[in-house]
Design an enzyme around this catalytic site. Structure first.
Site, mmCIF file in Angstrom:
data_model
loop_
_atom_site.group_PDB
_atom_site.id
_atom_site.type_symbol
_atom_site.label_atom_id
_atom_site.label_comp_id
_atom_site.label_asym_id
_atom_site.label_seq_id
_atom_site.Cartn_x
_atom_site.Cartn_y
_atom_site.Cartn_z
ATOM 1 N N HIS A 21 0.861 -1.168 0.000
ATOM 2 C CA HIS A 21 0.000 0.000 0.000
ATOM 3 C C HIS A 21 0.905 1.227 0.000
ATOM 4 C CE1 HIS A 21 -3.738 -2.079 0.515
ATOM 5 N NE2 HIS A 21 -3.458 -2.547 1.721
ATOM 6 N N CYS A 41 -0.517 2.438 -5.199
ATOM 7 C CA CYS A 41 -1.246 3.596 -5.727
ATOM 8 C C CYS A 41 -0.424 4.861 -5.551
ATOM 9 C CB CYS A 41 -2.589 3.768 -5.026
ATOM 10 S SG CYS A 41 -3.753 2.422 -5.307
#
Length: 310
Positions: free
Chosen positions: A146, A187
């Site tokens: 993440h 991301c």
């Protein structure tokens, strides 16, 4: 969550082209004798010098002659601590397994570290930067996690600036002048990219975007301008990257596929990364788009070693 075979030359006086087989007068010949121009009977002979000059000199290629080629560190963060409110990164083991397979077949020594917190991520990269790479050709680091803008996250939810991760590698003396390849699946933000002018594309319903798969393209803004780095990001700044919960992330899976194809064709890394950009950006993920990005300070061409047979 892919002429003609005759050489023509301008006549500086008349602006006309001289064609093989025509008679040309020698202006220095007082008798005005003419001689016939030599015709080209073999096009390969005509272009042979040009072909030789177009080949890449060895000094413009990174050496890929050692075995092993180098170290490959894969940081695979799957399970995040419950107090972080971050979900499991389902499908990331598929990415890890494919990366291991590809780089082992390219004769890299692969080491996988699962579920590292922020400080351990920094510690492991520092340990690799302190190794002796004198008999190695390159270094590879793949980070699957993440993240948020300009950072990747440890499993403790703490952010690590990508520039801080790369700084020890930039200072490693035995990696100086050698390519350092960094691939990050994460991301770059929470915004989903819209599809523009892609009328024929459809979502087949089999792909799932992750909640936070942060790719650090923003870090490109803050990474020190060190030589011989290539950083491949799964998405551009401010946007999400996508990962299938069973089949792995679209970026890493396509990267591995193109590395396999490109190595057999002796393609350079820039050409391979461009194909990855094109293929991933052509897809639609649940109505959204994903645009990978690659930045590099490579000073030579890097042609990846041939994949070893199965």
């Amino acid at each position: 969550m892919e002429q003609t075979g005759c050489a023509h030359k301008k006549n500086s006086q008349g602006g006309k082209e001289n064609h093989p087989g025509l008679m040309q007068q020698n202006p220095n010949d007082p008798k005005g004798k003419r001689k016939q121009l030599q015709t080209v009977t073999n096009i390969s002979q005509h272009f042979s010098k040009r072909k030789r000059s177009a080949s890449v000199p060895k000094q413009e290629l990174y050496s890929m002659s050692n075995q092993p080629r180098g170290h490959c560190l894969i940081i695979n963060n799957f399970y995040f601590e419950t107090n972080t409110s971050l979900g499991k990164r389902l499908g990331t083991d598929k990415d890890k397994d494919e990366l291991v397979k590809v780089f082992k077949k390219m004769q890299f020594e692969v080491e996988v570290e699962d579920n590292l917190n922020a400080s351990d991520m920094q510690r492991f990269i520092k340990q690799f930067a302190e190794k002796d790479h004198a008999q190695m050709d390159a270094f590879v680091c793949c980070i699957l996690s993440h993240g948020e803008k300009g950072t990747v996250l440890g499993v403790d939810g703490k952010q690590v600036e990508i520039r801080d991760l790369l700084r020890p590698l930039a200072k490693c003396c035995t990696l100086a002048g050698k390519p350092k390849l960094i691939f990050i699946q994460a991301c770059q933000g929470n915004v989903c990219q819209e599809a523009v002018g892609m009328a024929d594309e459809q979502d087949d319903g089999t792909e799932e975007g992750t909640e936070k798969e942060n790719a650090q393209t923003a870090t490109f803004q803050s990474i020190p301008i060190e030589a011989d780095f290539l950083i491949g990001m799964s998405t551009v700044e401010s946007y999400r990257a996508f990962r299938h919960i069973q089949n792995g992330s679209f970026y890493i899976q396509e990267l591995c596929e193109q590395l396999k194809i490109g190595s057999t064709r002796k393609e350079d890394i820039h050409s391979i990364m461009t194909k990855v950009n094109r293929i991933v950006s052509s897809k639609v993920f649940r109505g959204s788009k994903q645009m990978p990005e690659v930045r590099y300070t490579l000073t030579k061409k890097m042609v990846l070693p041939m994949m070893s047979p199965d």
